[in-house]
Design an enzyme around this catalytic site. Structure first.
Site, short mmCIF file in Angstrom:
data_model
loop_
_atom_site.label_atom_id
_atom_site.label_comp_id
_atom_site.label_asym_id
_atom_site.label_seq_id
_atom_site.Cartn_x
_atom_site.Cartn_y
_atom_site.Cartn_z
N ASP A 117 -41.19 -2.69 -37.20
CA ASP A 117 -40.98 -2.76 -38.30
C ASP A 117 -39.62 -2.41 -38.51
O ASP A 117 -39.07 -1.39 -38.43
CB ASP A 117 -41.85 -1.80 -38.92
N ASP A 153 -41.52 1.79 -36.24
CA ASP A 153 -40.36 1.62 -36.91
C ASP A 153 -39.16 1.83 -36.27
O ASP A 153 -38.83 2.52 -35.47
CB ASP A 153 -40.34 2.78 -38.09
N HIS A 167 -50.50 2.39 -36.85
CA HIS A 167 -49.47 2.66 -37.68
C HIS A 167 -48.38 3.70 -37.25
O HIS A 167 -48.85 4.72 -37.17
CB HIS A 167 -50.11 2.75 -39.26
N HIS A 194 -39.29 6.74 -38.85
CA HIS A 194 -39.87 6.41 -40.54
C HIS A 194 -39.10 7.26 -41.49
O HIS A 194 -38.35 6.72 -42.29
CB HIS A 194 -41.33 6.33 -40.71
N GLU A 224 -47.62 -0.49 -34.24
CA GLU A 224 -46.48 -0.76 -35.28
C GLU A 224 -45.37 0.34 -35.01
O GLU A 224 -45.70 1.43 -35.19
CB GLU A 224 -47.07 -1.04 -36.48
#
Length: 279
Positions: free
Chosen positions: A91, A33, A11, A47, A31
């Site tokens: 994301d 951002d 993440h 993020h 993942e």
């Protein structure tokens, strides 16, 4: 026995140096951002505050620099290559954009990824990519992405691209957004919440049910953000395909327990992430 391939999804991997860190802990997927400027150009892998409990929220790269680092990590023969890293979820932080900019965001995203990740179709990175969109109204991002790859002469790269709507919306509404976008297949369905809060599995179970029904539109289901062994077991028991985590080693540990080892295995490059697993 036929084992379900599992994706351990690291993440919030937003700095190139974190790619090694998460894969070395056991992630076969990451993942990342992606933030956009006011003209819908993908700008940073960032993020920002607030983010998950226990994490630094402010690591970042320029988007294209991240893509280059990611390309190295997923190109066989490169000194930074990780055979294990097979899937990347972008994301897409489109909340900063107007709805009518979604098409442009998709177009600009495709141009950047084509050039800096896929190396213009010439031995670029090999990982599968999921475009994760937080807002159903932004489905035209998919259209813009697809049409741009086609106009740039690389429609075949769409075989490496899948989709996710990450807003925890009603499953039927998600299905309608895909109809509007003309998407059939390559669908990952996320469900989840920040690790600072608890979330039950009722919507995950609904997504799994859609995935396993003869007329469902979902191919894979993943749950985020899971950092504890007990919640990992609960998610695996519910039949998810992927678990997004801040601690890939925790998920890998649970998957090595005999109960889970019998039914799951870590997905490799040979596992097509767009294929629904049939037991």
């Amino acid at each position: 026995a036929n084992k379900r391939p599992a994706w351990i999804m690291g993440h919030m991997v937003n700095a190139v140096a974190q790619i090694d860190e998460f894969v070395n802990l056991g992630a076969n997927s990451i993942e990342t951002d992606v933030s956009f400027d006011k003209n819908a150009n993908p700008e940073y892998t960032y993020h920002g505050i607030p983010c998950d409990c226990g994490r630094t929220c402010t690591k970042w790269e320029n988007f294209n620099d991240f893509l280059k680092g990611l390309r190295k990590a997923t190109t066989p023969g490169d000194s930074k290559y990780h055979e294990k890293l097979v899937l990347v979820v972008f994301d897409l932080k489109t909340g900063s954009l107007y709805d009518n900019q979604a098409y442009d965001a998709g177009k600009k995203l495709a141009k950047n990824i084509l050039q800096h990740y896929w190396n213009n179709g010439n031995n670029g990175g090999r990982a599968y990519i999921v475009l994760s969109i937080p807002n159903l109204a932004h489905y035209k991002l998919i259209t813009g992405f697809k049409e741009t790859l086609t106009s740039e002469g690389h429609p075949e790269l769409m075989e490496k691209v899948g989709y996710d709507f990450s807003g925890n919306d009603d499953i039927d509404k998600v299905g309608n957004a895909y109809k509007n976008a003309g998407v059939t297949g390559h669908v990952w369905q996320s469900d989840g919440i920040t690790n600072c809060l608890l979330r039950g599995l009722s919507r995950v179970k609904e997504a799994v049910k859609n995935r396993d029904s003869s007329n469902g539109f979902i191919n894979k289901v993943y749950f985020w953000t899971v950092d504890k062994r007990a919640s990992t077991r609960d998610a695996l028991d519910a039949g998810v395909d992927g678990i997004m985590t801040n601690y890939p080693d925790v998920i890998a540990d649970v998957l090595s327990e005999s109960a889970y080892k019998a039914n799951f295995r870590i997905a490799t490059y040979d596992d097509n992430p767009w294929e629904t697993f049939k037991n």
